[in-house]
Design a protein around this motif. Structure first.
Motif, short mmCIF file in Angstrom:
data_model
loop_
_atom_site.label_atom_id
_atom_site.label_comp_id
_atom_site.label_asym_id
_atom_site.label_seq_id
_atom_site.Cartn_x
_atom_site.Cartn_y
_atom_site.Cartn_z
N SER A 1 0.87 -1.30 0.11
CA SER A 1 0.14 -0.01 0.10
C SER A 1 0.72 1.32 -0.25
CB SER A 1 -1.08 0.03 1.20
OG SER A 1 -1.63 1.11 1.10
N GLN A 2 1.84 1.18 0.93
CA GLN A 2 2.76 2.48 1.11
C GLN A 2 3.41 2.76 -0.34
OE1 GLN A 2 3.36 4.00 3.71
NE2 GLN A 2 4.94 5.30 3.13
N ARG B 1 2.47 1.67 -3.42
CA ARG B 1 1.45 2.08 -4.37
C ARG B 1 1.03 3.62 -4.12
NH1 ARG B 1 -1.23 -2.52 -2.95
NH2 ARG B 1 -0.77 -4.08 -4.63
N GLY B 2 0.94 3.76 -3.07
CA GLY B 2 0.80 5.43 -2.59
C GLY B 2 1.83 6.28 -3.32
N VAL C 1 -5.67 10.26 -6.42
CA VAL C 1 -6.08 9.22 -5.41
C VAL C 1 -6.07 7.93 -6.23
CG1 VAL C 1 -7.21 10.93 -3.81
CG2 VAL C 1 -8.51 9.76 -5.47
N HIS C 2 -6.21 7.08 -5.30
CA HIS C 2 -6.15 5.64 -5.86
C HIS C 2 -7.12 5.42 -6.83
CE1 HIS C 2 -2.82 4.05 -3.81
NE2 HIS C 2 -3.33 4.54 -2.75
N GLU D 1 8.79 7.56 0.95
CA GLU D 1 8.66 7.90 -0.49
C GLU D 1 9.37 7.21 -1.49
OE1 GLU D 1 8.21 12.05 0.01
OE2 GLU D 1 6.25 12.13 1.22
#
Length: 115
Positions: A15-16, A18-19, A54-55, A82
């Protein structure tokens, strides 16, 4: 594909990453803060006028990692932070160059810069 040391929680790590990729896409295609050159102040009225993808705006992104512990760190763990953003904007700029033949060196890459 990322080299981020040993992963403790794969779901959180995915998730990190992908973000971070979504953040890199936003940086390449839409993120821009206009600065007044006379006084250095931001000309945007506020964050309500600053588009952040956003996703839901982005198609599915597959992320994976090498899962090799970092030998220089205790337990082989390094911070994700990041790191997933690194290289995304450059990869998009290269894709635009290969598709159009025009090299854009200022972000964001917008239609007026291509014309």
């Amino acid at each position: 594909m990322f080299d981020v040391g040993r992963i403790i929680n794969p779901k959180t790590a995915a998730s990190q990453l992908r973000g971070a990729v979504v953040m890199g896409i936003g940086m390449a295609l839409s993120g821009q803060a206009l600065i007044d050159p006379r006084n250095g102040r931001t000309m945007s009225a506020g964050l309500d006028s600053y588009y952040v993808p956003v996703h839901a705006d982005i198609p599915p992104i597959d992320v994976d990692w090498l899962d090799e512990p970092d030998k220089t760190m205790p337990l082989g763990i390094v911070g994700l932070g990041e790191v997933g953003t690194t290289g995304v904007a450059a990869a998009i700029a290269n894709a635009v160059y290969h598709a159009t033949g025009k090299r854009i060196r200022d972000l964001p890459i917008t239609l007026d810069k291509l014309l």
